[in-house]
Design a protein around this motif. Structure first.
Motif, PDB file in Angstrom:
ATOM      1  N   LYS A   7      -3.618  56.345 -22.305  1.00  0.00           N
ATOM      2  CA  LYS A   7      -4.236  55.284 -21.500  1.00  0.00           C
ATOM      3  C   LYS A   7      -4.391  55.711 -20.048  1.00  0.00           C
ATOM      4  O   LYS A   7      -5.097  55.084 -19.283  1.00  0.00           O
ATOM      5  CB  LYS A   7      -3.387  54.015 -21.564  1.00  0.00           C
ATOM      6  CG  LYS A   7      -3.161  53.542 -22.982  1.00  0.00           C
ATOM      7  CD  LYS A   7      -3.701  52.171 -23.197  1.00  0.00           C
ATOM      8  CE  LYS A   7      -3.685  51.868 -24.679  1.00  0.00           C
ATOM      9  NZ  LYS A   7      -4.064  50.540 -25.020  1.00  0.00           N
ATOM     10  N   GLU A 113      -8.789  51.941 -17.870  1.00  0.00           N
ATOM     11  CA  GLU A 113      -9.324  50.654 -17.362  1.00  0.00           C
ATOM     12  C   GLU A 113      -9.838  50.782 -15.940  1.00  0.00           C
ATOM     13  O   GLU A 113     -10.912  50.282 -15.615  1.00  0.00           O
ATOM     14  CB  GLU A 113      -8.209  49.621 -17.369  1.00  0.00           C
ATOM     15  CG  GLU A 113      -8.082  48.879 -18.664  1.00  0.00           C
ATOM     16  CD  GLU A 113      -7.855  47.396 -18.400  1.00  0.00           C
ATOM     17  OE1 GLU A 113      -7.108  47.113 -17.463  1.00  0.00           O
ATOM     18  OE2 GLU A 113      -8.455  46.574 -19.107  1.00  0.00           O
ATOM     19  N   GLU A 149      -9.869  57.010 -24.958  1.00  0.00           N
ATOM     20  CA  GLU A 149      -9.569  55.662 -24.452  1.00  0.00           C
ATOM     21  C   GLU A 149     -10.641  55.220 -23.448  1.00  0.00           C
ATOM     22  O   GLU A 149     -11.078  54.068 -23.453  1.00  0.00           O
ATOM     23  CB  GLU A 149      -8.177  55.659 -23.808  1.00  0.00           C
ATOM     24  CG  GLU A 149      -7.649  54.287 -23.468  1.00  0.00           C
ATOM     25  CD  GLU A 149      -7.585  53.321 -24.641  1.00  0.00           C
ATOM     26  OE1 GLU A 149      -7.376  53.771 -25.789  1.00  0.00           O
ATOM     27  OE2 GLU A 149      -7.768  52.110 -24.408  1.00  0.00           O
ATOM     28  N   GLU A 153     -13.092  52.012 -24.055  1.00  0.00           N
ATOM     29  CA  GLU A 153     -13.156  50.938 -23.054  1.00  0.00           C
ATOM     30  C   GLU A 153     -14.598  50.759 -22.565  1.00  0.00           C
ATOM     31  O   GLU A 153     -15.077  49.639 -22.388  1.00  0.00           O
ATOM     32  CB  GLU A 153     -12.219  51.281 -21.880  1.00  0.00           C
ATOM     33  CG  GLU A 153     -12.075  50.212 -20.834  1.00  0.00           C
ATOM     34  CD  GLU A 153     -11.514  48.886 -21.356  1.00  0.00           C
ATOM     35  OE1 GLU A 153     -10.754  48.910 -22.346  1.00  0.00           O
ATOM     36  OE2 GLU A 153     -11.865  47.835 -20.780  1.00  0.00           O
ATOM     37  N   ARG A 156     -16.436  48.947 -25.216  1.00  0.00           N
ATOM     38  CA  ARG A 156     -16.063  47.521 -25.218  1.00  0.00           C
ATOM     39  C   ARG A 156     -16.875  46.758 -24.172  1.00  0.00           C
ATOM     40  O   ARG A 156     -17.207  45.606 -24.338  1.00  0.00           O
ATOM     41  CB  ARG A 156     -14.566  47.353 -24.905  1.00  0.00           C
ATOM     42  CG  ARG A 156     -13.687  47.299 -26.152  1.00  0.00           C
ATOM     43  CD  ARG A 156     -12.287  46.790 -25.820  1.00  0.00           C
ATOM     44  NE  ARG A 156     -11.473  47.772 -25.128  1.00  0.00           N
ATOM     45  CZ  ARG A 156     -10.722  48.692 -25.734  1.00  0.00           C
ATOM     46  NH1 ARG A 156     -10.683  48.763 -27.037  1.00  0.00           N
ATOM     47  NH2 ARG A 156     -10.009  49.549 -25.029  1.00  0.00           N
ATOM     48  N   ARG A 157     -17.185  47.449 -23.057  1.00  0.00           N
ATOM     49  CA  ARG A 157     -17.931  46.782 -21.970  1.00  0.00           C
ATOM     50  C   ARG A 157     -19.430  47.074 -22.047  1.00  0.00           C
ATOM     51  O   ARG A 157     -20.163  46.885 -21.080  1.00  0.00           O
ATOM     52  CB  ARG A 157     -17.375  47.234 -20.621  1.00  0.00           C
ATOM     53  CG  ARG A 157     -15.888  46.944 -20.484  1.00  0.00           C
ATOM     54  CD  ARG A 157     -15.425  47.157 -19.080  1.00  0.00           C
ATOM     55  NE  ARG A 157     -13.987  47.288 -18.986  1.00  0.00           N
ATOM     56  CZ  ARG A 157     -13.303  47.225 -17.868  1.00  0.00           C
ATOM     57  NH1 ARG A 157     -13.935  47.034 -16.729  1.00  0.00           N
ATOM     58  NH2 ARG A 157     -11.991  47.371 -17.847  1.00  0.00           N
TER      59      ARG A 157
END
Ligand code: SF4
Ligand code: SF4
Length: 295
Positions: A7, A113, A149, A153, A156-157
């Motif tokens: 992550k 993130e 990762e 992410e 996902r966006r």
């Protein structure tokens, strides 16, 4: 490295609004670490996976009494320690204390993130012309779980995803990444393995196997193959023609030659390393002729 494995990872640069690393306007994320050691590498600070320090002895004002970097970290002051020291953790303290700009810290820990949030802030510009986020390096899939990762992410966006790879990476990581990518830039430097080892420090066997895997398992993914043309290394019609024939007839594939440049030479000095003995420039006329092999 702290944080959950995969992550977070070590990033040495994030470049917004790039027009040259994939379709449209893109945010380029440069991950540290590369298994190769190409003699012409313009990002020597990318090669090791850990944060590193660049030290510019000419800017250092220790001779005028400065000792601000003394005691910041257990490697001591820079005027004494010199360059090429490995930073423990992601300490950026040295850069902050130096009043003369003599210290560069290459690499800091970030989470997936954080990275994708930053790319998303720029996404207002992406809607025109298929822009998005591009993973680069170094070799981005060397920090494989972290790279995956970031891509997950980004997906996902709903961001468009691309990667630039030297192809020298774990096949399973690349397979999983390919399932998350909209576009891939893949470098082939030389088909002759003996010379590939001599000039890049590694075999091209896994690189070519990985490329075959992409062609057979991901026919819908566009593969943009690139060759940096390096004087005296691969600047012959034989080498570039061989790559052209290897790619000829492949589906969903383009081929581009990249001109040699020496933008990274100053960074070798900051890292206390020597740049290889490569002729200063590629002959423009020769490069123009080789461009005929592009697809
Ligand atoms: S803080 Fe910067 S200028 Fe001062 S001694 Fe250290 S490296 Fe040199
Ligand atoms: S593959 Fe790229 S990053 Fe790695 S050493 Fe070669 S030029 Fe540098």
């Amino acid at each position: 490295m702290s944080g959950t494995v995969g992550k977070s990872g070590i990033v040495f640069n994030i470049q917004p609004y790039s027009l040259h690393d994939g379709p449209g306007i893109r945010t380029i994320v440069f991950l540290k670490g590369c298994p190769l050691r190409c003699i012409w590498c313009s990002n020597p600070e990318s090669q090791n996976t850990y944060p590193e320090i660049g030290f510019d002895r000419e800017k250092c004002i220790a001779g005028k009494g400065c000792d601000f970097c003394k005691g910041v970290c257990d490697i001591g002051s820079f005027s004494a320690a010199g360059a090429n020291a490995e930073l423990k953790g992601s300490c950026g303290g040295f850069r902050e204390v130096c009043p003369a700009g003599a210290i560069q810290v290459y690499g800091r820990e970030m989470t997936a993130e954080e990275i994708v949030s930053r790319a998303e802030e720029e996404s207002a510009f992406y809607s025109h012309g298929k822009g998005g986020i591009t993973l680069s390096g170094g070799e981005p899939f060397m920090q494989g779980d972290f790279a995956l990762e970031i891509l997950r992410e980004a997906k996902r966006r709903r961001l468009n995803t691309a990667a630039e790879t030297c192809g020298c990476c774990d096949t399973e990581i690349l397979r999983q990444a390919a399932g998350l990518l909209d576009y891939i830039m893949f470098d082939i430097k030389l088909l002759d393995d003996e010379r590939h080892i001599r000039y890049t420090g590694g075999s091209n066997r896994q690189i070519l196997e990985n490329l075959e895997m992409l062609f057979s398992e991901f026919p819908g993914l566009h593969k943009h193959i690139r060759t940096p043309v390096i004087p005296t290394v691969n600047d012959s019609g034989d080498d570039i023609g061989a790559i052209n024939r290897f790619l000829s007839g492949r589906e969903n594939c383009s081929y581009e030659l990249l001109p040699y440049h020496r933008f990274g030479t100053g960074k070798y000095k900051l890292l206390g390393r020597e740049y290889a003995d490569i002729p200063e420039r590629l002959d423009d006329e020769l490069f123009r002729k080789l461009k005929a092999f592009e697809i």
